[in-house]
Design a protein around this motif. Structure first.
Motif, PDB file in Angstrom:
ATOM      1  N   ALA A 280      12.781   0.528   3.483  1.00 32.78           N
ATOM      2  CA  ALA A 280      11.415   0.125   3.126  1.00 32.78           C
ATOM      3  C   ALA A 280      11.439  -1.076   2.190  1.00 32.78           C
ATOM      4  CB  ALA A 280      10.687   1.295   2.465  1.00 32.78           C
ATOM      5  N   ASP A 281      10.488  -1.962   2.364  1.00 33.82           N
ATOM      6  CA  ASP A 281      10.375  -3.157   1.517  1.00 33.82           C
ATOM      7  C   ASP A 281       9.672  -2.767   0.218  1.00 33.82           C
ATOM      8  OD1 ASP A 281       9.978  -5.588   0.316  1.00 33.82           O
ATOM      9  OD2 ASP A 281       8.890  -6.497   1.996  1.00 33.82           O
ATOM     10  N   LEU A 282      10.446  -2.265  -0.726  1.00 34.97           N
ATOM     11  CA  LEU A 282       9.862  -1.728  -1.946  1.00 34.97           C
ATOM     12  C   LEU A 282       9.194  -2.801  -2.793  1.00 34.97           C
ATOM     13  CD1 LEU A 282      12.528   0.890  -3.129  1.00 34.97           C
ATOM     14  CD2 LEU A 282      10.688   1.110  -1.438  1.00 34.97           C
ATOM     15  N   LEU A 283       9.747  -3.993  -2.809  1.00 36.23           N
ATOM     16  CA  LEU A 283       9.188  -5.047  -3.654  1.00 36.23           C
ATOM     17  C   LEU A 283       7.760  -5.386  -3.234  1.00 36.23           C
ATOM     18  CD1 LEU A 283       9.980  -6.824  -6.047  1.00 36.23           C
ATOM     19  CD2 LEU A 283      10.698  -8.581  -4.415  1.00 36.23           C
ATOM     20  N   THR A 284       7.542  -5.430  -1.920  1.00 31.13           N
ATOM     21  CA  THR A 284       6.201  -5.719  -1.422  1.00 31.13           C
ATOM     22  C   THR A 284       5.278  -4.519  -1.587  1.00 31.13           C
ATOM     23  OG1 THR A 284       6.989  -7.349   0.179  1.00 31.13           O
ATOM     24  CG2 THR A 284       4.852  -6.350   0.614  1.00 31.13           C
ATOM     25  N   LEU A 285       5.760  -3.341  -1.194  1.00 27.13           N
ATOM     26  CA  LEU A 285       4.915  -2.154  -1.215  1.00 27.13           C
ATOM     27  C   LEU A 285       4.564  -1.710  -2.641  1.00 27.13           C
ATOM     28  CD1 LEU A 285       6.564  -0.156   1.705  1.00 27.13           C
ATOM     29  CD2 LEU A 285       4.352  -1.305   1.702  1.00 27.13           C
ATOM     30  N   SER A 286       5.400  -2.071  -3.607  1.00 27.95           N
ATOM     31  CA  SER A 286       5.093  -1.699  -4.989  1.00 27.95           C
ATOM     32  C   SER A 286       3.866  -2.431  -5.517  1.00 27.95           C
ATOM     33  CB  SER A 286       6.297  -1.983  -5.894  1.00 27.95           C
ATOM     34  OG  SER A 286       6.545  -3.380  -5.972  1.00 27.95           O
ATOM     35  N   GLN A 287       3.445  -3.478  -4.825  1.00 29.87           N
ATOM     36  CA  GLN A 287       2.291  -4.255  -5.270  1.00 29.87           C
ATOM     37  C   GLN A 287       0.988  -3.859  -4.583  1.00 29.87           C
ATOM     38  OE1 GLN A 287       3.042  -8.546  -6.161  1.00 29.87           O
ATOM     39  NE2 GLN A 287       4.795  -8.181  -4.830  1.00 29.87           N
ATOM     40  N   VAL A 288       1.064  -2.960  -3.592  1.00 21.60           N
ATOM     41  CA  VAL A 288      -0.121  -2.642  -2.803  1.00 21.60           C
ATOM     42  C   VAL A 288      -1.219  -2.033  -3.667  1.00 21.60           C
ATOM     43  CG1 VAL A 288      -1.024  -1.167  -0.978  1.00 21.60           C
ATOM     44  CG2 VAL A 288       1.109  -2.430  -0.609  1.00 21.60           C
ATOM     45  N   VAL A 289      -0.920  -0.937  -4.349  1.00 19.77           N
ATOM     46  CA  VAL A 289      -1.943  -0.270  -5.159  1.00 19.77           C
ATOM     47  C   VAL A 289      -2.379  -1.150  -6.335  1.00 19.77           C
ATOM     48  CG1 VAL A 289      -2.422   1.709  -6.656  1.00 19.77           C
ATOM     49  CG2 VAL A 289      -1.277   2.052  -4.456  1.00 19.77           C
TER      50      VAL A 289
ATOM     51  N   ALA B  93     -10.547   8.970  -7.243  1.00 20.68           N
ATOM     52  CA  ALA B  93     -11.171   8.994  -5.920  1.00 20.68           C
ATOM     53  C   ALA B  93     -10.806   7.750  -5.113  1.00 20.68           C
ATOM     54  CB  ALA B  93     -12.690   9.100  -6.059  1.00 20.68           C
ATOM     55  N   PHE B  94     -10.544   6.651  -5.799  1.00 23.42           N
ATOM     56  CA  PHE B  94     -10.090   5.430  -5.129  1.00 23.42           C
ATOM     57  C   PHE B  94      -8.585   5.477  -4.876  1.00 23.42           C
ATOM     58  CE2 PHE B  94      -8.086   1.259  -5.858  1.00 23.42           C
ATOM     59  CZ  PHE B  94      -8.586   0.551  -4.778  1.00 23.42           C
ATOM     60  N   LEU B  95      -7.838   6.036  -5.830  1.00 18.47           N
ATOM     61  CA  LEU B  95      -6.383   5.991  -5.765  1.00 18.47           C
ATOM     62  C   LEU B  95      -5.806   6.922  -4.696  1.00 18.47           C
ATOM     63  CD1 LEU B  95      -3.649   5.108  -6.915  1.00 18.47           C
ATOM     64  CD2 LEU B  95      -3.881   6.894  -8.655  1.00 18.47           C
ATOM     65  N   GLU B  96      -6.300   8.145  -4.601  1.00 16.54           N
ATOM     66  CA  GLU B  96      -5.699   9.130  -3.699  1.00 16.54           C
ATOM     67  C   GLU B  96      -5.679   8.683  -2.230  1.00 16.54           C
ATOM     68  OE1 GLU B  96      -5.609  13.671  -4.822  1.00 16.54           O
ATOM     69  OE2 GLU B  96      -7.653  12.905  -5.056  1.00 16.54           O
ATOM     70  N   PRO B  97      -6.795   8.242  -1.659  1.00 11.17           N
ATOM     71  CA  PRO B  97      -6.747   7.804  -0.263  1.00 11.17           C
ATOM     72  C   PRO B  97      -5.824   6.611  -0.037  1.00 11.17           C
ATOM     73  CG  PRO B  97      -9.020   8.048  -1.002  1.00 11.17           C
ATOM     74  CD  PRO B  97      -8.156   8.170  -2.209  1.00 11.17           C
ATOM     75  N   LEU B  98      -5.721   5.751  -1.047  1.00 16.50           N
ATOM     76  CA  LEU B  98      -4.847   4.592  -0.933  1.00 16.50           C
ATOM     77  C   LEU B  98      -3.383   5.013  -0.887  1.00 16.50           C
ATOM     78  CD1 LEU B  98      -4.900   1.518  -0.803  1.00 16.50           C
ATOM     79  CD2 LEU B  98      -4.937   1.465  -3.298  1.00 16.50           C
TER      80      LEU B  98
ATOM     81  N   LEU C 139       0.006   3.808   1.442  1.00 12.75           N
ATOM     82  CA  LEU C 139       1.310   3.578   0.826  1.00 12.75           C
ATOM     83  C   LEU C 139       2.388   4.519   1.347  1.00 12.75           C
ATOM     84  CD1 LEU C 139       2.618   1.713  -1.194  1.00 12.75           C
ATOM     85  CD2 LEU C 139       2.084   3.346  -2.995  1.00 12.75           C
ATOM     86  N   LEU C 140       2.143   5.821   1.280  1.00 13.18           N
ATOM     87  CA  LEU C 140       3.178   6.766   1.707  1.00 13.18           C
ATOM     88  C   LEU C 140       3.530   6.637   3.185  1.00 13.18           C
ATOM     89  CD1 LEU C 140       2.235   9.963  -0.350  1.00 13.18           C
ATOM     90  CD2 LEU C 140       4.028   8.276  -0.799  1.00 13.18           C
ATOM     91  N   PRO C 141       2.565   6.462   4.108  1.00 10.84           N
ATOM     92  CA  PRO C 141       2.956   6.251   5.508  1.00 10.84           C
ATOM     93  C   PRO C 141       3.825   5.014   5.700  1.00 10.84           C
ATOM     94  CG  PRO C 141       0.654   6.857   5.389  1.00 10.84           C
ATOM     95  CD  PRO C 141       1.097   6.633   3.981  1.00 10.84           C
TER      96      PRO C 141
END
Length: 204
Positions: A161-170, A188-193, A198-200
């Motif tokens: 997994a591209d952790l450097l990129t995905l760490s910036q998503v949230v 309520a905003f964080l959980e669906p994100l 992120l997890l998928p």
């Protein structure tokens, strides 16, 4: 947003020894004024008055408004997340959600006003764009990266997994929500994100 933004520049003015407690009061005052009236109307005199300090106290520390705002952003960054005390629940999902700290209504209101002030800063002072990114996004991205690396070692997420990129998503989405949409960052905003995006993307 770039994965490795330049660090916030912290001025190192000469003069008598700095008082960290007074510095914090002055920088909090600068952030409050930024939130109340925006960067254009912010002056060194207003900051001194809000903090109950003399003008000479301000000018001994910062020679210009730009230096003061830069260090205020660095001060704001230091309040975001404690990288030395990250949650360790045993699962990445719970770790990510545990980073969220509920705030009192007064704290939430002040943070929203500060974020509104930062949005105004981006509008009127583009030179501060990298500093705002470093203050608002980078601390959370660093925390997410550390949690993801730990989960990768556990075998919980994909080894490729591209952790450097995905760490910036949230963090980037949270900044967009706060700075652009002017909406609060809440669970309520964080959980669906986390669950839907992120997890998928992190799992094999």
């Amino acid at each position: 947003m770039t994965p490795n933004p330049s660090p916030v520049r912290t001025p190192t003015p000469s003069g008598r020894k700095r008082n960290p407690q007074l510095d914090g009061l002055l920088l909090d005052a600068a952030l409050d004024i930024l939130a109340d009236i925006g960067p254009t109307a912010l002056t060194m005199d207003l900051v001194a008055s809000r903090a109950g300090a003399g003008k000479a106290t301000i000018y001994r520390r910062w020679s210009s408004k730009a230096e003061l705002i830069t260090e205020a952003l660095a001060h704001f960054r230091s309040t975001q997340v404690d990288l030395g005390a990250l949650p360790d629940t045993g699962t990445l999902r719970d770790d990510l959600l545990s980073l969220f700290r509920p705030q009192s209504p007064d704290e939430a209101e002040r943070r929203m006003r500060i974020m509104t002030g930062l949005a105004s800063l981006l509008t009127h002072e583009q030179a501060f764009a990298a500093d705002v990114h470093t203050a608002v996004v980078q601390p959370w991205a660093q925390a997410h990266l550390a949690l993801m690396q730990r989960a990768q070692v556990r075998g919980e997420i994909s080894a490729t997994a591209d952790l450097l990129t995905l760490s910036q998503v949230v963090p980037a989405m949270a900044a967009y929500r706060s700075l652009i949409q002017r909406q609060p960052f809440d669970l309520a905003f964080l959980e669906p994100l986390v669950d839907g995006v992120l997890l998928p993307a992190l799992r094999p």
